[in-house]
Design a protein around this motif. Sequence first.
Motif, PDB file in Angstrom:
ATOM      1  N   GLY A  99      -6.182  13.302   2.956  1.00 50.06           N
ATOM      2  CA  GLY A  99      -5.256  14.153   3.688  1.00 50.06           C
ATOM      3  C   GLY A  99      -4.289  13.378   4.553  1.00 50.06           C
ATOM      4  N   MET A 100      -3.921  12.182   4.116  1.00 47.39           N
ATOM      5  CA  MET A 100      -3.046  11.315   4.883  1.00 47.39           C
ATOM      6  C   MET A 100      -1.759  11.045   4.115  1.00 47.39           C
ATOM      7  SD  MET A 100      -5.893   8.516   6.156  1.00 47.39           S
ATOM      8  CE  MET A 100      -4.726   7.632   7.207  1.00 47.39           C
ATOM      9  N   SER A 101      -0.710  10.738   4.855  1.00 44.58           N
ATOM     10  CA  SER A 101       0.534  10.333   4.215  1.00 44.58           C
ATOM     11  C   SER A 101       0.357   8.936   3.624  1.00 44.58           C
ATOM     12  CB  SER A 101       1.679  10.312   5.230  1.00 44.58           C
ATOM     13  OG  SER A 101       1.461   9.293   6.194  1.00 44.58           O
ATOM     14  N   ALA A 102       1.261   8.577   2.720  1.00 43.33           N
ATOM     15  CA  ALA A 102       1.174   7.257   2.088  1.00 43.33           C
ATOM     16  C   ALA A 102       1.263   6.147   3.133  1.00 43.33           C
ATOM     17  CB  ALA A 102       2.281   7.098   1.043  1.00 43.33           C
ATOM     18  N   LEU A 103       2.177   6.288   4.094  1.00 43.26           N
ATOM     19  CA  LEU A 103       2.347   5.256   5.115  1.00 43.26           C
ATOM     20  C   LEU A 103       1.146   5.205   6.050  1.00 43.26           C
ATOM     21  CD1 LEU A 103       4.038   3.087   6.448  1.00 43.26           C
ATOM     22  CD2 LEU A 103       5.193   4.876   7.771  1.00 43.26           C
TER      23      LEU A 103
ATOM     24  N   GLY B  30       0.815  -1.217   0.000  1.00 35.65           N
ATOM     25  CA  GLY B  30       0.000   0.000   0.000  1.00 35.65           C
ATOM     26  C   GLY B  30       0.843   1.258   0.000  1.00 35.65           C
ATOM     27  N   TYR B  31       1.932   1.228   0.742  1.00 29.54           N
ATOM     28  CA  TYR B  31       2.810   2.396   0.831  1.00 29.54           C
ATOM     29  C   TYR B  31       3.520   2.669  -0.494  1.00 29.54           C
ATOM     30  CZ  TYR B  31       6.910   5.157   2.135  1.00 29.54           C
ATOM     31  OH  TYR B  31       7.889   6.117   2.189  1.00 29.54           O
ATOM     32  N   ILE B  32       4.025   1.598  -1.113  1.00 26.22           N
ATOM     33  CA  ILE B  32       4.818   1.768  -2.327  1.00 26.22           C
ATOM     34  C   ILE B  32       3.950   1.985  -3.563  1.00 26.22           C
ATOM     35  CG2 ILE B  32       6.453   0.650  -3.892  1.00 26.22           C
ATOM     36  CD1 ILE B  32       7.594  -0.829  -1.473  1.00 26.22           C
ATOM     37  N   PHE B  33       2.902   1.179  -3.690  1.00 27.74           N
ATOM     38  CA  PHE B  33       2.162   1.136  -4.951  1.00 27.74           C
ATOM     39  C   PHE B  33       0.827   1.879  -4.924  1.00 27.74           C
ATOM     40  CE2 PHE B  33       4.609  -2.884  -4.579  1.00 27.74           C
ATOM     41  CZ  PHE B  33       5.517  -2.653  -5.597  1.00 27.74           C
ATOM     42  N   PHE B  34       0.238   2.063  -3.728  1.00 28.84           N
ATOM     43  CA  PHE B  34      -1.092   2.668  -3.669  1.00 28.84           C
ATOM     44  C   PHE B  34      -1.161   3.851  -2.713  1.00 28.84           C
ATOM     45  CE2 PHE B  34      -1.534  -1.893  -4.553  1.00 28.84           C
ATOM     46  CZ  PHE B  34      -2.207  -1.853  -5.772  1.00 28.84           C
TER      47      PHE B  34
END
Length: 223
Positions: free
Chosen positions: A177-181, A165-169
């Motif tokens: 309004g959230m960070s990828a992680l 989810g972090y890398i690809f989505f």
Amino acid sequence: MSVFATLGSDGSYQLTQAGYLLIIAIMVGAMLLVCLIRRPDEKGSLGTRKLVFSAMAIALATVASMIKFFHLPMGGSITLFSMLLVSLIGYWYGLGTGLFAGLAYGLLQLVIDPYILSLPQMLVDYVFAFMALGLSGVFCHAKHGLLKGYLLGVVGRYFFAVLSGYIFFGSYGNEYGMSALGYSLAYNAIYIFTECALTVILLLIPAVSKAMARVKSMALGQS
């Protein structure tokens, strides 16, 4: 990937006939390795029993994965204890068998419902994430081994789901309004740990715990 997959209009890859055949061949190979992996003290007849019980658990897990209580829009579902059914194999036969069974199950999921953006994404989502459920084998001889092993397998799957989810989505987190992680941690926790909590409640029922111990004895030919 042109031989095994073609690029679709939505930016994801669709498996070709050669791609399906390759995955099925790898899946069959993984199941054969499940049969061959044995400890020195195992009887020869256990190999067949191991293959039968592992195949049965994978088949039941596949059916259970299609029974979804809740499905998130970007993928991920709360299912009818499908993660438990995969984790059982490691609990029965140990870490090596559990990992190969998780691989076979993950490839089966890839055949049934593929969503491929790239080879690394495919490996993380369909290979490593489901292989992680085989970590249940770490506690195959421990007291309360099924519960401990299941929780370890779930944490392993969650790790790879968050990584994917972090890398690809992770870009979808911008919509909230959230960070990828942060987005990946929250999104994947919703379905993975909800199913985990329901499963833990089930396993804490004494009758279920006794039944699981009985099934393990049957799987090991000790009944």
